[in-house]
Design a protein around this motif. Structure first.
Motif, PDB file in Angstrom:
ATOM      1  N   THR A 153      -7.094   2.247  -0.873  1.00 42.78           N
ATOM      2  CA  THR A 153      -6.529   1.311  -0.088  1.00 42.78           C
ATOM      3  C   THR A 153      -6.170   0.401  -1.325  1.00 42.78           C
ATOM      4  O   THR A 153      -6.275   0.523  -2.432  1.00 42.78           O
ATOM      5  CB  THR A 153      -7.833   0.475   0.358  1.00 42.78           C
ATOM      6  N   LYS A 154      -5.531  -0.689  -0.964  1.00 45.60           N
ATOM      7  CA  LYS A 154      -5.170  -1.817  -1.824  1.00 45.60           C
ATOM      8  C   LYS A 154      -6.564  -2.327  -2.591  1.00 45.60           C
ATOM      9  O   LYS A 154      -6.019  -2.488  -3.796  1.00 45.60           O
ATOM     10  CB  LYS A 154      -4.461  -2.943  -1.074  1.00 45.60           C
ATOM     11  N   LYS A 155      -7.491  -2.561  -2.179  1.00 48.18           N
ATOM     12  CA  LYS A 155      -8.735  -3.050  -2.789  1.00 48.18           C
ATOM     13  C   LYS A 155      -9.057  -1.886  -3.812  1.00 48.18           C
ATOM     14  O   LYS A 155      -9.401  -2.256  -4.926  1.00 48.18           O
ATOM     15  CB  LYS A 155      -9.964  -3.269  -1.793  1.00 48.18           C
ATOM     16  N   VAL A 199     -11.648   2.557   0.225  1.00 44.35           N
ATOM     17  CA  VAL A 199     -11.035   4.030   0.624  1.00 44.35           C
ATOM     18  C   VAL A 199     -10.856   3.875   2.256  1.00 44.35           C
ATOM     19  O   VAL A 199     -11.739   3.059   2.864  1.00 44.35           O
ATOM     20  CB  VAL A 199     -11.711   5.251   0.243  1.00 44.35           C
ATOM     21  N   GLU A 200     -10.340   4.737   2.830  1.00 44.82           N
ATOM     22  CA  GLU A 200     -10.125   4.691   4.156  1.00 44.82           C
ATOM     23  C   GLU A 200      -9.775   6.006   4.714  1.00 44.82           C
ATOM     24  O   GLU A 200      -9.249   6.853   3.805  1.00 44.82           O
ATOM     25  CB  GLU A 200      -9.099   3.470   4.835  1.00 44.82           C
ATOM     26  N   GLY A 220     -14.517  -0.995   1.543  1.00 42.74           N
ATOM     27  CA  GLY A 220     -13.164  -1.319   1.846  1.00 42.74           C
ATOM     28  C   GLY A 220     -12.109  -0.607   0.669  1.00 42.74           C
ATOM     29  O   GLY A 220     -10.978  -0.981   0.460  1.00 42.74           O
ATOM     30  N   SER A 234      -7.958   8.764   7.051  1.00 41.52           N
ATOM     31  CA  SER A 234      -6.510   8.548   7.767  1.00 41.52           C
ATOM     32  C   SER A 234      -6.532  10.245   8.352  1.00 41.52           C
ATOM     33  O   SER A 234      -6.219  10.965   7.663  1.00 41.52           O
ATOM     34  CB  SER A 234      -5.385   8.636   7.195  1.00 41.52           C
ATOM     35  N   LYS A 267      -8.188   8.364   1.894  1.00 44.99           N
ATOM     36  CA  LYS A 267      -6.995   7.626   1.013  1.00 44.99           C
ATOM     37  C   LYS A 267      -7.378   6.417   0.515  1.00 44.99           C
ATOM     38  O   LYS A 267      -8.468   5.620   0.921  1.00 44.99           O
ATOM     39  CB  LYS A 267      -5.840   7.292   2.006  1.00 44.99           C
ATOM     40  N   ASP A 293       1.003  -1.101   0.046  1.00 40.89           N
ATOM     41  CA  ASP A 293       0.076   0.004  -0.030  1.00 40.89           C
ATOM     42  C   ASP A 293       0.950   1.221  -0.004  1.00 40.89           C
ATOM     43  O   ASP A 293       0.274   2.476  -0.103  1.00 40.89           O
ATOM     44  CB  ASP A 293      -0.953  -0.049   1.119  1.00 40.89           C
ATOM     45  N   SER A 300     -16.247   3.455   1.638  1.00 39.71           N
ATOM     46  CA  SER A 300     -15.423   3.173   2.953  1.00 39.71           C
ATOM     47  C   SER A 300     -15.970   1.707   3.258  1.00 39.71           C
ATOM     48  O   SER A 300     -15.301   0.986   3.731  1.00 39.71           O
ATOM     49  CB  SER A 300     -15.514   4.123   3.975  1.00 39.71           C
ATOM     50  N   GLU A 331      -2.893  11.204  -3.564  1.00 40.21           N
ATOM     51  CA  GLU A 331      -1.983  10.591  -2.525  1.00 40.21           C
ATOM     52  C   GLU A 331      -0.714  11.295  -2.382  1.00 40.21           C
ATOM     53  O   GLU A 331      -0.203  11.022  -1.133  1.00 40.21           O
ATOM     54  CB  GLU A 331      -1.563   9.259  -3.373  1.00 40.21           C
TER      55      GLU A 331
END
Length: 532
Positions: free
Chosen positions: A480-482, A470-471, A468, A473, A478, A164, A465, A436
């Motif tokens: 995500t890997k997914k 985005v998440e 899964g 912070s 941000k 990530d 969200s 990013e």
């Protein structure tokens, strides 16, 4: 009594100076003002000047000495040199008169030797000071504090490489071409390597699969530094055969960009950033490096570094077009061998069966970083009539697996749609990914970027969200890997809308139709384009 500074004692001047009273003299206030405000280096230069008599013949020596200090300090140093030479004068003006009178009686050879000695003395002292600074620096770096600071600087870029946190390569053509990389197509004259480059550029511009490989849509720029007059026919033939006669939107420039010219490179980078260019084709390498010795590894290393800077600054893939050594198929690019090592990918083009029904171009991949190089692509050569009267034709390269002219094979895509991903998530993911480098994006900024209602953005981002993708912070969103996997999956899907054409902004960047605006008298068509 103020002792005369012994490091600046002038034995040559004392020996022939009737005004000299030796190394210890009664000094007047003006001397104090002239000398005491100087640094050690300036005093050293002033002392060296004091050993030179006045006269035009010694102007170069004086200029060389004064060149060691800033220009604004020259007057003060010259005055100090007079004070060192004639400290018993009642004033600065008196010192000047005394020096002129003494210079008339001086031995020119002695003066020359004094100037040489003064210059040697200065260089020795300056080198000694440099050596002392080097010694101090080395001692500091070996100290515990120096080692700790050096380790801290290095540690900034050290990571255990979590996926990530590691910058992902973004494919333009899956397994072949990636953003931010330097690439090259190599083929002999007549191998249709430029036709292959146009085919690649148009597929990327339209976001359509290329020979079974997924393509991520990106704006493209084709710099036609060689064979610009043939570009309109090639472009039009591709549009007629592959795109129902509609423009692709690929931008073209008929003026070379010299990669050895920093100003031209800066202009290119600035325009590509503004036009969001994802692929830059440079046709050809030789025409874009005029005056550079292509056989010299040192000179070509600078050129390749420039190509890397273009790729890094714009985020685009750069695709050079070049001839092979000996103009023979299957060989690497002509010139310095170090270029091949600097490339991220190299494609070789070879034409087979010319003037026969089996006429085709074979592409092989001798170098693809992190991807398999054992495959090949065979492209059938198809003549196409360009104008209504049929007086002019060009060629296109055809995927044999395509169902019919104007249609395309579907992309190879064995991956399933990521769980929870919806089509309306795509613009959100793209914007969040673009942010990013800033550590994520605030929700207020996301609303501004998308131009959507606050309630709509809040609803969609919360859904993403929960899936899964985005998440959050802190206060920033941000990816995500997914979420990255969802972007890659979306890039492989057929597009349903053609991208808008890139507008003219860079001088010389035009739609190819304009390249032929003055092609012949009374609008007569050009001859057949050069085949490369």
């Amino acid at each position: 009594m103020i002792p005369f500074p012994t490091p600046f004692h002038n034995p040559v001047a004392d020996e022939g100076n009737p005004y000299s009273a030796g190394p210890t003299r009664e000094l007047l206030p003006w001397y104090d003002v002239a000398v005491n405000g100087l640094s050690d280096r300036e005093l050293l230069v002033a002392d060296s000047l004091s050993k030179l008599p006045s006269g035009e013949g010694h102007a170069p020596a004086m200029a060389a000495l004064l060149g060691q200090v800033p220009q604004e300090r020259h007057e003060a140093i010259v005055n100090a040199s007079l004070a060192l030479l004639c400290p018993e004068a009642e004033s600065l003006a008196g010192a000047r008169r005394m020096r002129v009178e003494w210079a008339r009686e001086a031995d020119p050879e002695a003066v020359r030797r004094a100037a040489v000695d003064a210059r040697k003395e200065y260089l020795e002292v300056d080198e000694q000071a440099k050596e002392e600074r080097r010694t101090e620096r080395e001692a500091y770096l070996k100290s515990e504090q120096g080692q700790a600071e050096a380790a801290a600087r290095f540690a900034v870029d050290v990571t255990d490489c979590p996926e990530d946190d590691w910058e992902q390569r973004e494919p333009l053509i899956e397994g072949v071409l990636y953003r931010g990389t330097a690439n090259r197509i190599v083929g002999p004259s007549g191998s249709l390597k430029s036709f292959a480059a146009i085919d690649i550029a148009n597929h990327v511009q339209l976001g359509r699969p290329w020979y079974g490989r997924g393509v991520t849509q990106a704006n493209t720029l084709y710099i036609a530094a060689e064979g610009a007059l043939g570009i309109p026919g090639r472009k039009r033939a591709w549009e007629i055969y592959h795109n129902g006669g509609q423009p692709t939107g690929t931008a073209f420039r008929r003026v070379p960009v010299q990669l050895s010219d920093p100003e031209q490179v800066r202009d290119l980078i600035a325009w590509c950033k503004g036009a969001a260019i994802g692929l830059v084709v440079v046709d050809t390498q030789a025409k874009s490096t005029v005056g550079v010795n292509e056989n010299d590894n040192s000179e070509m290393t600078v050129i390749m570094r420039t190509v890397d800077i273009i790729a890094e600054e714009t985020g685009a893939a750069v695709l050079l077009i070049h001839h092979p050594a000996g103009d023979e198929a299957g060989k690497s690019g002509r010139g310095a061998k170090g270029v091949f090592g600097a490339l991220d990918g190299e494609i070789h083009a070879e034409r087979k069966g010319k003037d026969t029904p089996a006429d085709s171009v074979t592409l092989t991949f001798p170098k693809l970083k992190d991807d398999a190089t054992d495959g090949e692509i065979v492209m059938r050569v198809q003549p196409v009539e360009v104008n209504r009267a049929g007086h002019r034709s060009s060629l296109v390269l055809v995927d044999e697996t395509a169902a019919a002219p104007g249609t395309f094979a579907q992309p190879v895509n064995s991956a399933e749609r990521p769980d929870g991903y919806r089509d309306d998530h795509l613009p959100y993911l793209n914007v969040i990914k673009d942010w990013e480098p800033s550590g994520g994006i605030l929700q207020s900024a996301l609303i501004d970027e998308l131009g959507k209602a606050k309630s709509t953005v809040s609803k969609v981002i919360n859904n993403m969200s929960g899936a899964g993708l985005v998440e959050k912070s802190g206060s920033r969103w941000k990816i995500t890997k997914k979420g990255r996997e969802a972007l890659r999956w979306a890039a492989r899907q057929p597009v349903t809308k053609e991208p808008e054409a890139v507008q003219e902004a860079l001088p010389g960047a035009v739609e190819p139709a304009n390249l032929a605006a003055n092609s012949g008298a009374n609008g007569s068509p050009l001859g057949s384009p050069e085949v490369r």
